[in-house]
Design a protein around this motif. Sequence first.
Motif, PDB file in Angstrom:
ATOM      1  N   MET A  77       0.835  -1.200   0.000  1.00 32.78           N
ATOM      2  CA  MET A  77       0.000   0.000   0.000  1.00 32.78           C
ATOM      3  C   MET A  77       0.867   1.246   0.000  1.00 32.78           C
ATOM      4  O   MET A  77       1.685   1.471   0.886  1.00 32.78           O
ATOM      5  CB  MET A  77      -0.924   0.017   1.218  1.00 32.78           C
ATOM      6  CG  MET A  77      -1.756   1.295   1.354  1.00 32.78           C
ATOM      7  SD  MET A  77      -2.797   1.661  -0.092  1.00 32.78           S
ATOM      8  CE  MET A  77      -4.181   0.546   0.187  1.00 32.78           C
ATOM      9  N   ASN A  78       0.671   2.064  -1.016  1.00 35.80           N
ATOM     10  CA  ASN A  78       1.290   3.375  -1.116  1.00 35.80           C
ATOM     11  C   ASN A  78       0.169   4.392  -0.967  1.00 35.80           C
ATOM     12  O   ASN A  78      -0.819   4.345  -1.706  1.00 35.80           O
ATOM     13  CB  ASN A  78       1.976   3.512  -2.474  1.00 35.80           C
ATOM     14  CG  ASN A  78       2.614   4.868  -2.698  1.00 35.80           C
ATOM     15  OD1 ASN A  78       2.870   5.612  -1.750  1.00 35.80           O
ATOM     16  ND2 ASN A  78       2.870   5.196  -3.957  1.00 35.80           N
ATOM     17  N   GLY A  79       0.287   5.306  -0.005  1.00 29.65           N
ATOM     18  CA  GLY A  79      -0.812   6.234   0.206  1.00 29.65           C
ATOM     19  C   GLY A  79      -0.417   7.469   0.988  1.00 29.65           C
ATOM     20  O   GLY A  79       0.669   7.549   1.567  1.00 29.65           O
ATOM     21  N   PHE A  80      -1.297   8.452   0.972  1.00 28.75           N
ATOM     22  CA  PHE A  80      -1.209   9.576   1.899  1.00 28.75           C
ATOM     23  C   PHE A  80      -1.798   9.097   3.217  1.00 28.75           C
ATOM     24  O   PHE A  80      -2.982   8.743   3.287  1.00 28.75           O
ATOM     25  CB  PHE A  80      -1.986  10.782   1.370  1.00 28.75           C
ATOM     26  CG  PHE A  80      -1.328  11.495   0.226  1.00 28.75           C
ATOM     27  CD1 PHE A  80      -0.018  11.961   0.336  1.00 28.75           C
ATOM     28  CD2 PHE A  80      -2.016  11.725  -0.952  1.00 28.75           C
ATOM     29  CE1 PHE A  80       0.587  12.642  -0.722  1.00 28.75           C
ATOM     30  CE2 PHE A  80      -1.413  12.400  -2.018  1.00 28.75           C
ATOM     31  CZ  PHE A  80      -0.109  12.843  -1.897  1.00 28.75           C
ATOM     32  N   VAL A  81      -0.972   9.094   4.252  1.00 29.59           N
ATOM     33  CA  VAL A  81      -1.346   8.473   5.524  1.00 29.59           C
ATOM     34  C   VAL A  81      -1.893   9.518   6.492  1.00 29.59           C
ATOM     35  O   VAL A  81      -1.245  10.541   6.749  1.00 29.59           O
ATOM     36  CB  VAL A  81      -0.133   7.770   6.165  1.00 29.59           C
ATOM     37  CG1 VAL A  81      -0.547   7.026   7.437  1.00 29.59           C
ATOM     38  CG2 VAL A  81       0.513   6.809   5.174  1.00 29.59           C
ATOM     39  N   PHE A  82      -3.076   9.243   7.033  1.00 25.52           N
ATOM     40  CA  PHE A  82      -3.656  10.098   8.068  1.00 25.52           C
ATOM     41  C   PHE A  82      -3.071   9.714   9.425  1.00 25.52           C
ATOM     42  O   PHE A  82      -3.083   8.535   9.798  1.00 25.52           O
ATOM     43  CB  PHE A  82      -5.177   9.902   8.144  1.00 25.52           C
ATOM     44  CG  PHE A  82      -5.917  10.264   6.894  1.00 25.52           C
ATOM     45  CD1 PHE A  82      -6.214  11.574   6.592  1.00 25.52           C
ATOM     46  CD2 PHE A  82      -6.337   9.265   6.020  1.00 25.52           C
ATOM     47  CE1 PHE A  82      -6.918  11.901   5.442  1.00 25.52           C
ATOM     48  CE2 PHE A  82      -7.042   9.578   4.878  1.00 25.52           C
ATOM     49  CZ  PHE A  82      -7.331  10.905   4.580  1.00 25.52           C
ATOM     50  N   ASN A  83      -2.588  10.677  10.173  1.00 22.63           N
ATOM     51  CA  ASN A  83      -2.181  10.425  11.556  1.00 22.63           C
ATOM     52  C   ASN A  83      -3.431  10.543  12.422  1.00 22.63           C
ATOM     53  O   ASN A  83      -3.837  11.641  12.813  1.00 22.63           O
ATOM     54  CB  ASN A  83      -1.122  11.427  11.993  1.00 22.63           C
ATOM     55  CG  ASN A  83      -0.565  11.107  13.375  1.00 22.63           C
ATOM     56  OD1 ASN A  83      -1.072  10.241  14.079  1.00 22.63           O
ATOM     57  ND2 ASN A  83       0.484  11.816  13.763  1.00 22.63           N
ATOM     58  N   THR A  84      -4.062   9.405  12.715  1.00 21.58           N
ATOM     59  CA  THR A  84      -5.342   9.424  13.437  1.00 21.58           C
ATOM     60  C   THR A  84      -5.172   9.786  14.909  1.00 21.58           C
ATOM     61  O   THR A  84      -6.172   9.897  15.624  1.00 21.58           O
ATOM     62  CB  THR A  84      -6.054   8.072  13.309  1.00 21.58           C
ATOM     63  OG1 THR A  84      -5.255   7.045  13.918  1.00 21.58           O
ATOM     64  CG2 THR A  84      -6.309   7.725  11.853  1.00 21.58           C
ATOM     65  N   ARG A  85      -3.934   9.967  15.354  1.00 25.08           N
ATOM     66  CA  ARG A  85      -3.723  10.492  16.709  1.00 25.08           C
ATOM     67  C   ARG A  85      -4.171  11.949  16.784  1.00 25.08           C
ATOM     68  O   ARG A  85      -4.435  12.464  17.870  1.00 25.08           O
ATOM     69  CB  ARG A  85      -2.240  10.384  17.089  1.00 25.08           C
ATOM     70  CG  ARG A  85      -1.679   8.967  17.049  1.00 25.08           C
ATOM     71  CD  ARG A  85      -0.153   8.987  17.216  1.00 25.08           C
ATOM     72  NE  ARG A  85       0.436   7.689  16.993  1.00 25.08           N
ATOM     73  CZ  ARG A  85       0.754   7.190  15.792  1.00 25.08           C
ATOM     74  NH1 ARG A  85       0.514   7.927  14.709  1.00 25.08           N
ATOM     75  NH2 ARG A  85       1.289   6.007  15.669  1.00 25.08           N
ATOM     76  N   LYS A  86      -4.210  12.608  15.643  1.00 21.54           N
ATOM     77  CA  LYS A  86      -4.651  13.998  15.566  1.00 21.54           C
ATOM     78  C   LYS A  86      -6.175  14.024  15.537  1.00 21.54           C
ATOM     79  O   LYS A  86      -6.802  13.326  14.733  1.00 21.54           O
ATOM     80  CB  LYS A  86      -4.114  14.659  14.291  1.00 21.54           C
ATOM     81  CG  LYS A  86      -2.598  14.585  14.139  1.00 21.54           C
ATOM     82  CD  LYS A  86      -1.889  15.529  15.078  1.00 21.54           C
ATOM     83  CE  LYS A  86      -0.398  15.538  14.807  1.00 21.54           C
ATOM     84  NZ  LYS A  86       0.327  16.523  15.637  1.00 21.54           N
ATOM     85  N   PRO A  87      -6.820  14.823  16.388  1.00 22.41           N
ATOM     86  CA  PRO A  87      -8.288  14.879  16.419  1.00 22.41           C
ATOM     87  C   PRO A  87      -8.910  15.185  15.055  1.00 22.41           C
ATOM     88  O   PRO A  87      -9.998  14.704  14.750  1.00 22.41           O
ATOM     89  CB  PRO A  87      -8.571  16.007  17.421  1.00 22.41           C
ATOM     90  CG  PRO A  87      -7.361  16.035  18.315  1.00 22.41           C
ATOM     91  CD  PRO A  87      -6.204  15.674  17.435  1.00 22.41           C
ATOM     92  N   LEU A  88      -8.212  15.954  14.227  1.00 22.66           N
ATOM     93  CA  LEU A  88      -8.736  16.318  12.914  1.00 22.66           C
ATOM     94  C   LEU A  88      -9.074  15.086  12.075  1.00 22.66           C
ATOM     95  O   LEU A  88     -10.043  15.081  11.314  1.00 22.66           O
ATOM     96  CB  LEU A  88      -7.708  17.185  12.173  1.00 22.66           C
ATOM     97  CG  LEU A  88      -8.106  17.697  10.789  1.00 22.66           C
ATOM     98  CD1 LEU A  88      -9.287  18.662  10.887  1.00 22.66           C
ATOM     99  CD2 LEU A  88      -6.910  18.372  10.116  1.00 22.66           C
ATOM    100  N   PHE A  89      -8.275  14.021  12.229  1.00 21.18           N
ATOM    101  CA  PHE A  89      -8.462  12.825  11.411  1.00 21.18           C
ATOM    102  C   PHE A  89      -9.036  11.650  12.204  1.00 21.18           C
ATOM    103  O   PHE A  89      -8.906  10.495  11.807  1.00 21.18           O
ATOM    104  CB  PHE A  89      -7.126  12.414  10.780  1.00 21.18           C
ATOM    105  CG  PHE A  89      -6.588  13.420   9.801  1.00 21.18           C
ATOM    106  CD1 PHE A  89      -7.417  14.012   8.865  1.00 21.18           C
ATOM    107  CD2 PHE A  89      -5.243  13.785   9.830  1.00 21.18           C
ATOM    108  CE1 PHE A  89      -6.931  14.947   7.962  1.00 21.18           C
ATOM    109  CE2 PHE A  89      -4.737  14.714   8.922  1.00 21.18           C
ATOM    110  CZ  PHE A  89      -5.587  15.295   7.992  1.00 21.18           C
TER     111      PHE A  89
END
Length: 602
Positions: A316-328
């Motif tokens: 998997m190659n992707g733009f990774v969301f850092n879900t530790r951030k409330p925004l994501f």
Amino acid sequence: MGRWLISNLLFSAALTLMTFGAAAQEALPLRHGIAMHGEPALAPGSEHLPYANPQAPKGGRITLALQGTFDSLNPLIVLGVAPDVVPRYVLQPLMMRSADEPFTIYGLLARAVEMPEERNFITFHLEPRARFSDGHPLAAEDVRFSFEMLKKHGKPFHRSSFGQVKAVEILDPHRIRFDLSGSNDRELPLLIGMMPVFPAHATNPGSFDKTSLTPPIGSGPYVLSEVKPGERVVLTRRKDYWGESLPITRGLYNFDEIRYDFYRDSNTLFEAFKAGLYDFRIEGDPGQWATGYDIPAVRSGRVARETMTTRLPKGMNGFVFNTRKPLFGDVRVREALSYLFDFDWVNRNLFFGQLTRSNSYFSGSDLASTGRPADEAERALLAAFPGTVREDILEGRWEPPASDGSGRDRDMARQALTLLSEAGWVLGSDVLRKKSTGEPFAFELLVNSRSQERLALNFSQSLSRIGIQARVRLVDDVQYWRRLAQFDFDMVQWLWPASLSPGNEQRNRWGSTAAQRSGSHNHAGVASPAIDRLIDALLEAKGREDFVSAVRALDRTLLSGFYVVPLFYLKDQWLAYSRDLGKPATVPLMGTNVDTWWRQPH
């Protein structure tokens, strides 16, 4: 009297069981190799690896190149930026992985192993001829020392894997036993087998976890002869290498000298190749491959170009969301942003139409869940976690959003805004804001190369159409890797490569524990009981069918979490190399490996 008799009977019974257990252990056959599933492809007594040329000439030098810099020589610890030259050429593992099988290892420092079918222990029989480059013989104590160092100070992958070992016992100077009872991890014996071995007598345990540029001592075919920090590493082949005649190494390590030069950015790296400053290049830029090689060296025949087919999953190659951030933190937000990546436009305008869209964490293989409904075994694994996998993904109907290729698809933008509205965001005055607080939707997209920057800027422009402010920030290698290790980012582009035998590395990528462990590859911050259980299931699987079902179930769960904006992959491997180099006729399953190449005699 009765109590004495009972005690003696119990002692005799225990002694009988101990004797039987010892006899059973002694009766185990010695194995020359271990396969994750099934049996090793190579029989005992095989003369060489099928993709190596045992008649390859020895001698000459190869110059290779890497982008970036380095401040350490030990890539097995968290601190520092280090190339992989030490574990690849200076140190050696107990057993060596074949590049032509999904996951099989054969004896190297260990000439054979004992292991029951349950895989609840493994005993390594060390090769008595093995010597470190200082002449010191390798012994079981070196293996125990290396295990303890990596378990305590290694990267998260080694710490979590080796932490499952119950006990380590040195049976004699050339035999060491690992107790794996209770781990239920059938891959663990192979991971221990691939452990690099350090010399206990020449390695300081007090500074093992610190960065160092001191050339280490190892048992491998090369020694470090020059280290110029951040610029160059030179390795020289040992004339006294103990393993020269082993079948597993026959036809490998053919160059007398291997030189690595380091370049700050991708443009400089490519210009150096065009100027003939290094010999071998794997090209990953479609634009470069399509137009960049119309150069004198290619036209004159000094440099050859070749396309090689690889048979591995593409990962998997992707733009990774850092879900530790409330925004994501909201899955609807993450899915919404995936509608704004216009793959068709990007592929056509930036990459000459040579890319394929990523639609699975194991694309291009039978491990991918996309396009096939879940089987009974998958559904049974997922039954304990209702609602974790979306219905369209469970049935194999889901694909990444497909735009009209215009770069301004209004339907994709509408679908994204619908999801964002459901998550509490509203578009007003060209800025997307949180309805409850008025906070604008803004984040930073961290990149470390011009090619990443170009793609990120395109995505940022697409996001701006619905009022999202994505700032693209290009940083140097040192800052990039430091921030990545500390999860100090909002979004990054990342590629998780895949093999035909995914295993413990999945814990380091997706496990709940890894989400909070600095230096892990769980960049997305995934923390899911369902994913933790599915990783356990693939490690517990005894047969290939159960294994494939567990991997597909994991794939579906990851896809349902929308932890990345899926990007793309290259179907083939593109090589450019000096005509002076020779290579074997057989290409292994995992693609070509420069360690089997040689310098053509003049």
